[in-house]
Motif scaffolding. Structure first.
Motif, PDB file in Angstrom:
ATOM      1  N   GLU A  55      54.260  18.392  54.136  1.00 32.64           N
ATOM      2  CA  GLU A  55      53.554  18.787  53.047  1.00 32.64           C
ATOM      3  C   GLU A  55      54.160  18.453  51.779  1.00 32.64           C
ATOM      4  O   GLU A  55      53.616  18.265  50.610  1.00 32.64           O
ATOM      5  CB  GLU A  55      53.133  20.264  53.158  1.00 32.64           C
ATOM      6  N   ARG A  59      52.935  16.322  48.909  1.00 38.12           N
ATOM      7  CA  ARG A  59      52.433  17.196  47.490  1.00 38.12           C
ATOM      8  C   ARG A  59      53.120  16.772  46.272  1.00 38.12           C
ATOM      9  O   ARG A  59      52.312  16.373  45.209  1.00 38.12           O
ATOM     10  CB  ARG A  59      52.682  18.579  47.616  1.00 38.12           C
ATOM     11  N   PHE A  74      50.333  27.492  44.562  1.00 45.65           N
ATOM     12  CA  PHE A  74      49.665  26.399  45.145  1.00 45.65           C
ATOM     13  C   PHE A  74      50.199  25.672  46.239  1.00 45.65           C
ATOM     14  O   PHE A  74      49.835  25.645  47.379  1.00 45.65           O
ATOM     15  CB  PHE A  74      49.580  25.122  44.230  1.00 45.65           C
ATOM     16  N   LYS A  77      49.794  27.901  49.398  1.00 45.79           N
ATOM     17  CA  LYS A  77      48.623  27.846  50.178  1.00 45.79           C
ATOM     18  C   LYS A  77      48.092  26.292  50.676  1.00 45.79           C
ATOM     19  O   LYS A  77      47.491  26.384  51.720  1.00 45.79           O
ATOM     20  CB  LYS A  77      47.511  28.230  48.924  1.00 45.79           C
ATOM     21  N   HIS A  78      48.649  25.468  49.885  1.00 43.95           N
ATOM     22  CA  HIS A  78      48.442  23.927  50.397  1.00 43.95           C
ATOM     23  C   HIS A  78      49.170  23.835  51.709  1.00 43.95           C
ATOM     24  O   HIS A  78      48.552  23.130  52.646  1.00 43.95           O
ATOM     25  CB  HIS A  78      49.116  23.075  49.267  1.00 43.95           C
ATOM     26  N   ARG A  79      50.323  24.254  51.826  1.00 43.47           N
ATOM     27  CA  ARG A  79      51.152  24.296  53.125  1.00 43.47           C
ATOM     28  C   ARG A  79      50.304  25.072  54.284  1.00 43.47           C
ATOM     29  O   ARG A  79      50.103  24.378  55.448  1.00 43.47           O
ATOM     30  CB  ARG A  79      52.669  24.855  53.085  1.00 43.47           C
ATOM     31  N   ARG A  81      46.978  25.513  54.300  1.00 40.31           N
ATOM     32  CA  ARG A  81      45.981  24.519  54.587  1.00 40.31           C
ATOM     33  C   ARG A  81      46.234  22.992  55.451  1.00 40.31           C
ATOM     34  O   ARG A  81      45.438  22.799  56.440  1.00 40.31           O
ATOM     35  CB  ARG A  81      45.198  24.256  53.500  1.00 40.31           C
ATOM     36  N   LEU A 106      40.873  20.173  55.230  1.00 44.19           N
ATOM     37  CA  LEU A 106      41.222  19.962  53.717  1.00 44.19           C
ATOM     38  C   LEU A 106      40.143  20.148  52.997  1.00 44.19           C
ATOM     39  O   LEU A 106      40.101  20.772  51.793  1.00 44.19           O
ATOM     40  CB  LEU A 106      41.972  18.937  53.517  1.00 44.19           C
ATOM     41  N   PHE A 109      39.385  22.463  49.540  1.00 42.74           N
ATOM     42  CA  PHE A 109      40.404  23.173  49.159  1.00 42.74           C
ATOM     43  C   PHE A 109      40.727  22.939  47.650  1.00 42.74           C
ATOM     44  O   PHE A 109      40.793  21.837  47.170  1.00 42.74           O
ATOM     45  CB  PHE A 109      41.748  22.744  50.006  1.00 42.74           C
ATOM     46  N   PHE A 111      42.991  23.206  44.133  1.00 41.57           N
ATOM     47  CA  PHE A 111      44.406  23.084  43.634  1.00 41.57           C
ATOM     48  C   PHE A 111      44.711  23.891  42.689  1.00 41.57           C
ATOM     49  O   PHE A 111      46.097  24.246  42.527  1.00 41.57           O
ATOM     50  CB  PHE A 111      44.676  21.626  42.981  1.00 41.57           C
ATOM     51  N   TYR A 232      39.712  18.931  47.234  1.00 37.08           N
ATOM     52  CA  TYR A 232      39.539  17.840  48.094  1.00 37.08           C
ATOM     53  C   TYR A 232      37.917  17.887  48.594  1.00 37.08           C
ATOM     54  O   TYR A 232      37.360  18.885  48.751  1.00 37.08           O
ATOM     55  CB  TYR A 232      40.183  18.169  49.485  1.00 37.08           C
TER      56      TYR A 232
END
Length: 240
Positions: A55, A59, A74, A77-79, A81, A106, A109, A111, A232
Motif C-alpha cells: 500500500e 500510495r 488518508f 484509511k487507504h491501508r 481499504r 476500492l 473510496f 481520498f 476510485y
C-alpha cells in the motif's frame, strides 16, 4: 531470579512474582503471561506486513501521479481499504497463498475526508467494457453548482479522470497510466455530455479509474491548494 540491591530492596523475579521499585515504594506483582503466537496470528501479521508494504509503495506513486497531497488520516484509511482487497489462493509473488484479487473493494473510496467525493459531486458516470477490449465511460452534462458542488470561494475546477493499471501482486506495485481526460468547469458554461473511450491493456493486475476535482479561486491560497476531492470511480481486474 531476584537479587538484593544496595538499598536492600529486592529486584527481579521469583517464578510468577516480580519485585518492582518505584522511587521510595517497593511492591510485587504477578509476572505477565507471555503472548503465544498461533498459526492464525502469525498469518494475520504476515498479511498486515504485506498490505502495509504494498500500500505504501502504491500510495506514494499514485499521489505523485495525481499531484495531490496526502490528506490527514488518508494513509491509515487507504491501508484498511486495501486490506479488503486481499484474497487467498491467488499465487502472489510473496511466496504464500495471500494475494490481492478483489479490487472492487476500492470503488467509492474517497481520498480526502474533508472533501468527500459524494459531497462535491452530483453526477454518476457509467462504465462499459466493450468486446473490443475498450472501456467506454459515459459522462452526463456537468454544470457548476449542480453536478459540481464547489467549496466556498472557489470559482472553477479541473476534473481529471485517470485510468491506470496497477499490479499489487508484484513487489514494486508497478503503475501504468492508460488514459487521462481533463475537463475545465466553471460557472460560465455547462460541459456537454460525452463518451470517453480508451483501450485497456491485457496486463496483469487491476484496472482502476480515478476521478479528481481540483478547485481554484481568483486568489489562490495555501488553503485552496488542498481544495480537492478524489475517489476510485471504478475498479476491476485488468483484461476482464
Amino acid at each position: 531470579m531476584a537479587r538484593l540491591k544496595k538499598n536492600r530492596n529486592l529486584s527481579g523475579a521469583i517464578r510468577n512474582v516480580v519485585f518492582v521499585n518505584d522511587g521510595g515504594r517497593e511492591f510485587i506483582r504477578a509476572r505477565p503471561d507471555g503472548v503465544k503466537q498461533t498459526a492464525q496470528t502469525k498469518a494475520a501479521a504476515g498479511v498486515f506486513g504485506l498490505v502495509s508494504s504494498r500500500e505504501k509503495t502504491f500510495r506514494l506513486k499514485l499521489l505523485r501521479m495525481m499531484g495531490v497531497p496526502a490528506a490527514q488520516y488518508f494513509a491509515a484509511k487507504h491501508r484498511a481499504r486495501i486490506r479488503k482487497t486481499v484474497t487467498d489462493n491467488q499465487g502472489s509473488s510473496s511466496g504464500n497463498n495471500t494475494g490481492f484479487g478483489n479490487p472492487q473493494a476500492l470503488a467509492g473510496f474517497s481520498f480526502n475526508p474533508k472533501m468527500e467525493w459524494e459531497n462535491c459531486t452530483n453526477f454518476f458516470p457509467t462504465f462499459e467494457m466493450e468486446s473490443s477490449g475498450k472501456m467506454k465511460v459515459h459522462l452526463p452534462e456537468l454544470k457548476w453548482k449542480r453536478q459540481i458542488i464547489p467549496p466556498k470561494n472557489s470559482s472553477s475546477a479541473v476534473l481529471t479522470i485517470t485510468a491506470l493499471n496497477a499490479d499489487f501482486n508484484s513487489n514494486m506495485v508497478p503503475i501504468k497510466e492508460l488514459a487521462k481526460l481533463e475537463i475545465n468547469i466553471s460557472g460560465t458554461s455547462a460541459v456537454p455530455a460525452q463518451e470517453w473511450i480508451f483501450p485497456v491493456d491485457a496486463a496483469e493486475g487491476w484496472l482502476l479509474i480515478i476521478g479528481c476535482l481540483k478547485f481554484a479561486s481568483p486568489q489562490q491560497s495555501a488553503v485552496m491548494k488542498e481544495a480537492f476531492s478524489a475517489a476510485y470511480l471504478w475498479a476491476g481486474m485488468a483484461g476482464e
